[in-house]
Motif scaffolding. Structure first.
Motif, short mmCIF file in Angstrom:
data_model
loop_
_atom_site.label_atom_id
_atom_site.label_comp_id
_atom_site.label_asym_id
_atom_site.label_seq_id
_atom_site.Cartn_x
_atom_site.Cartn_y
_atom_site.Cartn_z
N VAL A 90 0.84 -1.20 0.00
CA VAL A 90 0.00 0.00 0.00
C VAL A 90 0.87 1.25 0.00
O VAL A 90 1.86 1.34 0.73
CB VAL A 90 -0.93 -0.03 1.23
N ASP A 91 0.49 2.20 -0.83
CA ASP A 91 1.20 3.47 -0.91
C ASP A 91 0.23 4.49 -1.49
O ASP A 91 -0.87 4.13 -1.93
CB ASP A 91 2.44 3.34 -1.81
N VAL A 92 0.64 5.77 -1.51
CA VAL A 92 -0.12 6.79 -2.23
C VAL A 92 0.59 7.18 -3.52
O VAL A 92 0.00 7.86 -4.37
CB VAL A 92 -0.35 8.04 -1.36
N ASN A 93 1.83 6.76 -3.69
CA ASN A 93 2.65 7.12 -4.84
C ASN A 93 2.36 6.14 -5.98
O ASN A 93 2.72 4.96 -5.91
CB ASN A 93 4.13 7.05 -4.43
N ARG A 94 1.69 6.61 -7.03
CA ARG A 94 1.25 5.72 -8.11
C ARG A 94 2.43 5.11 -8.87
O ARG A 94 2.38 3.94 -9.26
CB ARG A 94 0.36 6.50 -9.08
N ALA A 95 3.48 5.87 -9.08
CA ALA A 95 4.64 5.33 -9.80
C ALA A 95 5.30 4.22 -8.99
O ALA A 95 5.71 3.19 -9.53
CB ALA A 95 5.64 6.44 -10.11
N ALA A 96 5.40 4.42 -7.69
CA ALA A 96 5.97 3.38 -6.83
C ALA A 96 5.12 2.13 -6.85
O ALA A 96 5.65 1.00 -6.90
CB ALA A 96 6.11 3.91 -5.40
N LEU A 97 3.81 2.28 -6.83
CA LEU A 97 2.93 1.11 -6.88
C LEU A 97 3.11 0.33 -8.18
O LEU A 97 3.10 -0.91 -8.18
CB LEU A 97 1.47 1.56 -6.74
N GLU A 98 3.29 1.02 -9.30
CA GLU A 98 3.53 0.34 -10.57
C GLU A 98 4.82 -0.46 -10.52
O GLU A 98 4.89 -1.60 -11.00
CB GLU A 98 3.55 1.35 -11.71
N LEU A 99 5.86 0.14 -9.95
CA LEU A 99 7.13 -0.55 -9.86
C LEU A 99 7.04 -1.74 -8.90
O LEU A 99 7.61 -2.80 -9.16
CB LEU A 99 8.24 0.40 -9.40
N CYS A 100 6.36 -1.58 -7.79
CA CYS A 100 6.19 -2.68 -6.86
C CYS A 100 5.48 -3.85 -7.53
O CYS A 100 5.90 -5.01 -7.39
CB CYS A 100 5.42 -2.21 -5.63
N ALA A 101 4.43 -3.55 -8.27
CA ALA A 101 3.70 -4.62 -8.98
C ALA A 101 4.59 -5.30 -10.01
O ALA A 101 4.59 -6.53 -10.14
CB ALA A 101 2.46 -4.03 -9.65
N ALA A 102 5.37 -4.50 -10.75
CA ALA A 102 6.27 -5.08 -11.75
C ALA A 102 7.35 -5.93 -11.09
O ALA A 102 7.70 -7.01 -11.59
CB ALA A 102 6.90 -3.96 -12.58
N ASN A 103 7.87 -5.48 -9.96
CA ASN A 103 8.89 -6.26 -9.25
C ASN A 103 8.32 -7.57 -8.74
O ASN A 103 8.98 -8.62 -8.80
CB ASN A 103 9.47 -5.44 -8.10
N ALA A 104 7.10 -7.53 -8.22
CA ALA A 104 6.48 -8.76 -7.73
C ALA A 104 6.28 -9.75 -8.88
O ALA A 104 6.58 -10.95 -8.74
CB ALA A 104 5.14 -8.44 -7.06
N THR A 105 5.80 -9.26 -10.00
CA THR A 105 5.59 -10.14 -11.16
C THR A 105 6.90 -10.73 -11.64
O THR A 105 6.99 -11.92 -11.97
CB THR A 105 4.91 -9.36 -12.29
N ALA A 106 7.95 -9.91 -11.66
CA ALA A 106 9.26 -10.38 -12.14
C ALA A 106 9.79 -11.53 -11.29
O ALA A 106 10.53 -12.38 -11.79
CB ALA A 106 10.25 -9.23 -12.15
N HIS A 107 9.41 -11.57 -10.02
CA HIS A 107 9.89 -12.62 -9.13
C HIS A 107 8.84 -13.69 -8.88
O HIS A 107 9.03 -14.55 -8.00
CB HIS A 107 10.35 -12.00 -7.81
#
Length: 204
Positions: A90-107
């Protein structure tokens, strides 16, 4: 000036236009995409590392929360250590959320749900909360944020927060206790304190 705790900070980056950092712990090795406009994009923040190296294992199942997930080092560690749990990043930063989702998918960590703070279903209760909270948002906003999410601890659940001493870990501990939360300093390393916060003790 926009900060990393803004919804759309200046200098934000999307997946594919970022740098990266490597998170190495005794039980995992993760390479994470990062970007400008978010917290600690050039390295794993020392406080985050202290948290991840000292916190007890998360519950194996249930709903877990990384509050202020950024690009995901805490959320992905939770998901790696508790693969059957659902991790809410959970965050309010939309760009960070996109990167977190991409990092999770990558792993291959498909039980990580990267989500804006206002979009988490209101009925979800958390068996554990891990957070390196955004102390610099100021006390009123910090207290409101912590109240909002600590009130959603499941029975028997606990939060672990990492806070620097010179940024007010001791005063935060006193404030949490004053709000009715059992709170204990469970670890201390360098200038960082790990606070264990339990659900409020209800008055009878």
């Amino acid at each position: 000036m926009a900060h990393y705790f803004s919804e759309r900070p200046e200098g934000g980056a999307r997946p594919g236009t970022t740098g990266s950092v490597t998170l190495v712990l005794p039980d995992l090795h993760l390479r994470l995409a990062t970007g400008g406009g978010m917290f600690s994009p050039g390295r794993i923040d020392p406080g985050t590392r202290v948290l991840l190296e000292t916190v007890p294992p998360p519950p194996a199942t249930g709903d877990l929360l990384d509050l202020g997930c950024g690009y995901g080092p805490i959320a992905l560690t939770m998901a790696t250590r508790a693969p059957q749990a659902t991790v809410w990043a959970v965050d309010v930063n939309r760009a960070a959320l996109e990167l977190c989702a991409a990092n999770a998918t990558a792993h291959g960590l498909y039980r990580v749900r990267s989500m804006h703070a206002d979009e988490v279903p209101p009925d979800v209760r958390f068996a554990a909360i891990w957070s390196n909270p955004a102390i610099r948002i100021g006390k009123p906003a910090l207290h409101a944020m912590l109240t909002r999410w600590l009130d959603r601890l499941a029975p028997g659940g606990a939060a672990h927060l990492v806070v620097q001493k010179h940024l007010g870990s001791d005063s935060l501990q006193r404030w949490l206790a004053g709000q009715g939360h059992p709170v204990t300093r469970v670890a201390s390393r360098s200038s960082y304190r790990i606070l264990k916060v339990e659900a409020k003790v209800e008055s009878r």
